[in-house]
Design a protein around this motif. Sequence first.
Motif, PDB file in Angstrom:
ATOM      1  N   ASN A 299      35.463  41.127  33.680  1.00 42.81           N
ATOM      2  CA  ASN A 299      36.125  41.498  32.436  1.00 42.81           C
ATOM      3  C   ASN A 299      35.676  42.846  31.905  1.00 42.81           C
ATOM      4  OD1 ASN A 299      35.999  38.466  32.667  1.00 42.81           O
ATOM      5  ND2 ASN A 299      37.557  38.750  31.113  1.00 42.81           N
ATOM      6  N   ALA A 300      34.984  43.600  32.744  1.00 41.00           N
ATOM      7  CA  ALA A 300      34.385  44.843  32.267  1.00 41.00           C
ATOM      8  C   ALA A 300      35.422  45.807  31.700  1.00 41.00           C
ATOM      9  CB  ALA A 300      33.649  45.509  33.417  1.00 41.00           C
ATOM     10  N   THR A 301      35.001  46.533  30.685  1.00 39.15           N
ATOM     11  CA  THR A 301      35.878  47.553  30.115  1.00 39.15           C
ATOM     12  C   THR A 301      35.808  48.804  30.994  1.00 39.15           C
ATOM     13  OG1 THR A 301      34.071  48.425  28.803  1.00 39.15           O
ATOM     14  CG2 THR A 301      35.419  46.738  27.772  1.00 39.15           C
TER      15      THR A 301
ATOM     16  N   ALA B  33      31.017  45.710  40.604  1.00 38.85           N
ATOM     17  CA  ALA B  33      29.663  45.517  40.083  1.00 38.85           C
ATOM     18  C   ALA B  33      29.684  45.296  38.583  1.00 38.85           C
ATOM     19  CB  ALA B  33      28.804  46.725  40.425  1.00 38.85           C
ATOM     20  N   ALA B  34      30.656  45.890  37.915  1.00 42.37           N
ATOM     21  CA  ALA B  34      30.711  45.760  36.461  1.00 42.37           C
ATOM     22  C   ALA B  34      31.101  44.353  36.025  1.00 42.37           C
ATOM     23  CB  ALA B  34      31.699  46.776  35.886  1.00 42.37           C
ATOM     24  N   GLY B  35      31.738  43.620  36.913  1.00 38.37           N
ATOM     25  CA  GLY B  35      32.103  42.243  36.570  1.00 38.37           C
ATOM     26  C   GLY B  35      33.565  42.120  36.230  1.00 38.37           C
TER      27      GLY B  35
ATOM     28  N   THR C 130      30.207  53.728  33.276  1.00 35.94           N
ATOM     29  CA  THR C 130      28.744  53.768  33.188  1.00 35.94           C
ATOM     30  C   THR C 130      28.136  53.577  34.578  1.00 35.94           C
ATOM     31  OG1 THR C 130      28.810  52.800  30.981  1.00 35.94           O
ATOM     32  CG2 THR C 130      26.728  52.623  32.157  1.00 35.94           C
ATOM     33  N   ILE C 131      28.651  52.590  35.296  1.00 36.06           N
ATOM     34  CA  ILE C 131      28.121  52.298  36.635  1.00 36.06           C
ATOM     35  C   ILE C 131      28.481  53.413  37.616  1.00 36.06           C
ATOM     36  CG2 ILE C 131      28.342  50.689  38.583  1.00 36.06           C
ATOM     37  CD1 ILE C 131      28.455  48.461  36.485  1.00 36.06           C
TER      38      ILE C 131
ATOM     39  N   ALA D 202      28.617  43.039  27.715  1.00 39.52           N
ATOM     40  CA  ALA D 202      28.938  44.061  26.703  1.00 39.52           C
ATOM     41  C   ALA D 202      30.430  44.095  26.364  1.00 39.52           C
ATOM     42  CB  ALA D 202      28.461  45.424  27.186  1.00 39.52           C
ATOM     43  N   TRP D 203      31.287  43.819  27.339  1.00 39.85           N
ATOM     44  CA  TRP D 203      32.728  43.911  27.109  1.00 39.85           C
ATOM     45  C   TRP D 203      33.202  43.003  25.969  1.00 39.85           C
ATOM     46  CZ3 TRP D 203      35.500  39.377  27.693  1.00 39.85           C
ATOM     47  CH2 TRP D 203      34.899  38.364  28.440  1.00 39.85           C
TER      48      TRP D 203
ATOM     49  N   SER E 273      31.699  45.002  22.567  1.00 45.33           N
ATOM     50  CA  SER E 273      31.504  46.453  22.431  1.00 45.33           C
ATOM     51  C   SER E 273      32.629  47.111  21.630  1.00 45.33           C
ATOM     52  CB  SER E 273      31.376  47.115  23.804  1.00 45.33           C
ATOM     53  OG  SER E 273      32.519  46.855  24.561  1.00 45.33           O
TER      54      SER E 273
ATOM     55  N   SER F 152      34.914  51.664  30.089  1.00 44.53           N
ATOM     56  CA  SER F 152      33.671  52.388  29.798  1.00 44.53           C
ATOM     57  C   SER F 152      32.504  51.792  30.578  1.00 44.53           C
ATOM     58  CB  SER F 152      33.419  52.371  28.289  1.00 44.53           C
ATOM     59  OG  SER F 152      32.222  51.784  27.961  1.00 44.53           O
ATOM     60  N   MET F 153      32.493  50.465  30.752  1.00 47.03           N
ATOM     61  CA  MET F 153      31.427  49.830  31.533  1.00 47.03           C
ATOM     62  C   MET F 153      31.499  50.263  32.995  1.00 47.03           C
ATOM     63  SD  MET F 153      31.565  46.016  29.881  1.00 47.03           S
ATOM     64  CE  MET F 153      30.442  45.264  31.024  1.00 47.03           C
TER      65      MET F 153
ATOM     66  N   ILE G  74      23.035  49.164  27.347  1.00 45.42           N
ATOM     67  CA  ILE G  74      23.116  49.068  28.820  1.00 45.42           C
ATOM     68  C   ILE G  74      24.580  49.085  29.245  1.00 45.42           C
ATOM     69  CG2 ILE G  74      22.678  47.519  30.776  1.00 45.42           C
ATOM     70  CD1 ILE G  74      20.030  46.761  29.439  1.00 45.42           C
ATOM     71  N   ASN G  75      25.417  48.501  28.403  1.00 46.16           N
ATOM     72  CA  ASN G  75      26.873  48.544  28.635  1.00 46.16           C
ATOM     73  C   ASN G  75      27.285  47.932  29.970  1.00 46.16           C
ATOM     74  OD1 ASN G  75      29.470  49.105  27.778  1.00 46.16           O
ATOM     75  ND2 ASN G  75      29.497  51.148  28.691  1.00 46.16           N
ATOM     76  N   LYS G  76      26.662  46.814  30.303  1.00 47.64           N
ATOM     77  CA  LYS G  76      27.048  46.045  31.504  1.00 47.64           C
ATOM     78  C   LYS G  76      27.169  44.578  31.091  1.00 47.64           C
ATOM     79  CE  LYS G  76      24.468  49.064  34.639  1.00 47.64           C
ATOM     80  NZ  LYS G  76      23.203  49.175  35.397  1.00 47.64           N
ATOM     81  N   ALA G  77      27.348  43.719  32.063  1.00 46.55           N
ATOM     82  CA  ALA G  77      27.341  42.262  31.859  1.00 46.55           C
ATOM     83  C   ALA G  77      28.262  41.818  30.716  1.00 46.55           C
ATOM     84  CB  ALA G  77      25.911  41.772  31.642  1.00 46.55           C
TER      85      ALA G  77
ATOM     86  N   GLN H  17      22.272  42.700  32.272  1.00 46.71           N
ATOM     87  CA  GLN H  17      22.694  43.518  33.419  1.00 46.71           C
ATOM     88  C   GLN H  17      23.743  42.843  34.280  1.00 46.71           C
ATOM     89  OE1 GLN H  17      19.898  45.903  35.805  1.00 46.71           O
ATOM     90  NE2 GLN H  17      18.278  44.994  34.594  1.00 46.71           N
TER      91      GLN H  17
END
Lengths: 532, 335
Positions: free
Chosen positions: B42-44, B38-40, B50-51, A135-136, A139, B46-47, A130-133, A55
């Motif tokens: 390097n988040a994509t 919140a996703a961080g 999602t949030i 995952a990038w 994925s 899509s991430m 979950i597609n967070k943390a 998460q």
Amino acid sequence: MLRMRFLTTAFTAVLAAGVTFGVSTTDGKAYEVVDGSKILVWGGRTPVSNFDPHQRFDAPHHVFQSAIYEPLVKYKGNPSEIVPWLAESWEMNDDATEWTFKLDPRAKFQNGDPVDAAAVKYSFARALKINKAVAWMLSGNLKEENIEVVDPSTVRFNFDVPSPSFIGYLPWWMIVNPKQVAEHEVDGDLGQAWMMTDTAGSGPFRVKQFRPDAVYQLEALDDYWRGWPQGDKHLGGVIYQVIREPSAQRTALMTKQADIVEGLTTADYQQVANVPGIVIENNVGSSPFAIKFNYQDGPTKDVNLRKAIAYAFDYEALPELYAGDATLMTSPFPSVLKGHVEIDGFPRRDLEKAKEYLAKTEWADGGLELEYVHQQGNDETRRVGLILLNSLKDLGIDVRITPLLWANMVANAQSIETAADMTGLFMATYTSDPDSAATQYHKSAWGQWFGVSHYDNPEVFDLIEKGRKTAAWDERAPIYAEIQEKITADQPELFGYTPNVRLAHRDYVKGYEYTSIKMSGFADFGSLWIED
Amino acid sequence: MTLYLVRRLLVLGTMMFGLLCITFFIANIAPGDPAALAAGPNATKSMVETIRVEYGLDKPLWEQFSRYVTDVFTGDLGRSISTTRPVIDHIAEAFPATMELVLFAIGFAVVMGVSLGVLAAVWRDTFVDHAVRLFAVSGIALPMFWFGLLLQLLFAVKLGWLPVSGRLGLITERPEPITHLLILDSMLRGMWGTAFEGLRYIAMPALVLSFPCLASVARVARSEMIETMASDYVLGARAHGLGAFSIQIRHALRNAMLPVLALIGLRYGWMLGGTALVETVFDWPGLGLLMVNSVLMSDFKPVLAVTLIIGFNVMLANFLVDMAYAWFDPRLRQG
């Protein structure tokens, strides 16, 4: 009234002077002793709100998550190497489309359940769902159906395209106990609510106390499956105390109210280094800082202006920001990466050359103003802005320094139109594979904060894609060398420096091991002990 | 009086709703993408999406607002996007900590401020008076942030008397909550060691928070005392042969206290606002710290909740002061 103000100022100045000189420390110790076990006190800046490794993913969370959970392989040593952990061995097929891992038969979760291939498959699938943390990281090319449980101790990952860099990401992917997660699942949440504050891992520590925004405590498992490298001297637990201000962190260390702190300012590190009983760990880092130009819009769209700025910049002033504890970049990729090459003629201050490049632009005599954006509250990046401002005066270019909250920097980076002329950023390095650095120069990075340049060179994009799909390192190495050459020639950013990773602790804390491919401020609690 | 009470309650309700609207829209038009944060790093995309969906940030603003208003009236303050926990849980932990700090600060400000004010009035134009006035000016002029750091250097680093930060020792056993005020609960449970430890932790932040208020109280108490001491009834009391102590404390001080109490009512709101600085310096896990952390994360649900609670407290304090004045002075009820 004036006299009153004068007296007030004088009074406070005397008080300040009185307490500043001759700083003394108390005789106590930060660590707590419970039933003969020593519990280390870590003074950290950022609250840790979620122990679930699927998460949340950032430096302070990772410190905790990696004490509770374990991956198939880990980064260890300096330079970093991938070593076996839950997996005792692995192999990649010739075209890098299959990775097979053999699990360590001793591996077990904290509740005694074995760590088997099904648990590995479940953990990867859970993280992707979950597609967070983290995952990038995977994925894009890893699918649940392509994870194969060969037998209870063997798991295979299949890819549609060659994935030689796959293993480099695995140290960040933690394995969780599917049974425990299932027991605490509510409305199909994959146990997310429960996992925030509870433990379903195989690591040497589990959660004992969780006081949000204040204190988190881990306790050690005496029967940890790998055993403790330091034997009976291992820590009985760890307390993470949230101390938000660097000055308060420094004070806590000096007064022995914290055993370890990280994230101090350079001045604070220098001050505490002079205090007897305090040790500073100081290692070459892997998170480069760069000033990213807007490659597609505004004045910095002109490569000659970018070159002019790069040659006018006073690079020698950069390490001074860290009292010398920083290394100038010699390539777009940090030196800790595999395949890093030093580029001949990498830009350094050369005013004549800078003026030559400027003469090729429509601002031959200067007379323009550029915006430099940096993160609000980060003093080093602010001071880089001052160096930039001072350097560009010689070209007749003014610099407007704009501090922005991180949220706003992220928002501004999303489009070419909103990206500033120049944005100062640190990049984290997550793997020792060069693809992790190359990714930021790929078109897919546009819209992300680290793609704020909107760098556009199809030739480089093709090379990046070719590099990440080539299995043999002998064939990959020249590709990454070429990528570094081409990026340098295009100058999408002013290549800056890599600050050292520093951490201060009391001298009785032993066993600190630095690993360059880890986030700044990381320490492996499992290797530490207190010698007193 | 009843009509006046109803009228004031209607005003209070309207102001609360206004505050709710203003804070919501300001928080939502502020730049920054909480989902991306919140996703961080390097988040994509899509991430992030999602949030955004999980927290309802993909809905139109009016829909988010109507859902927010409905939720607030049903006691649901939403979920923090940075910690993923219900905001009400954060508030339940932070509010008692802030109240404990503010109550100590107010108590200290009243006791010390009134005492100093009385001393300055009694020894008017002497060294004592000058010293108190200097102290009062210092209290208003000193930046709290800097003063806090200075105290930490003196009492924690140099002298080692007090802990640097926090609310209680790291592994100190907490009392079972009764009031949720740690020190009071420790006393009620007979955990005297914990109560004493709590006092050591609260001493510095409470002192820093109280200092400007203490200074104001000292100034007001001094001037009120001087004025009261010169009034006819005090002269009369003197003529009747009452002792100096009896006149100063039993008669003059009692009258001088009314403006001081009004000042405390006003200062209460200011103190709640001031906790953001003090709690940051001393890592006091209260509303101020929650607010600062949430702002830095663009996590607007906790920001809205803290703003509403502080706003409500300030308005309530003003309401109670108004009611008290109206009780004592019937002419105000006509206004």
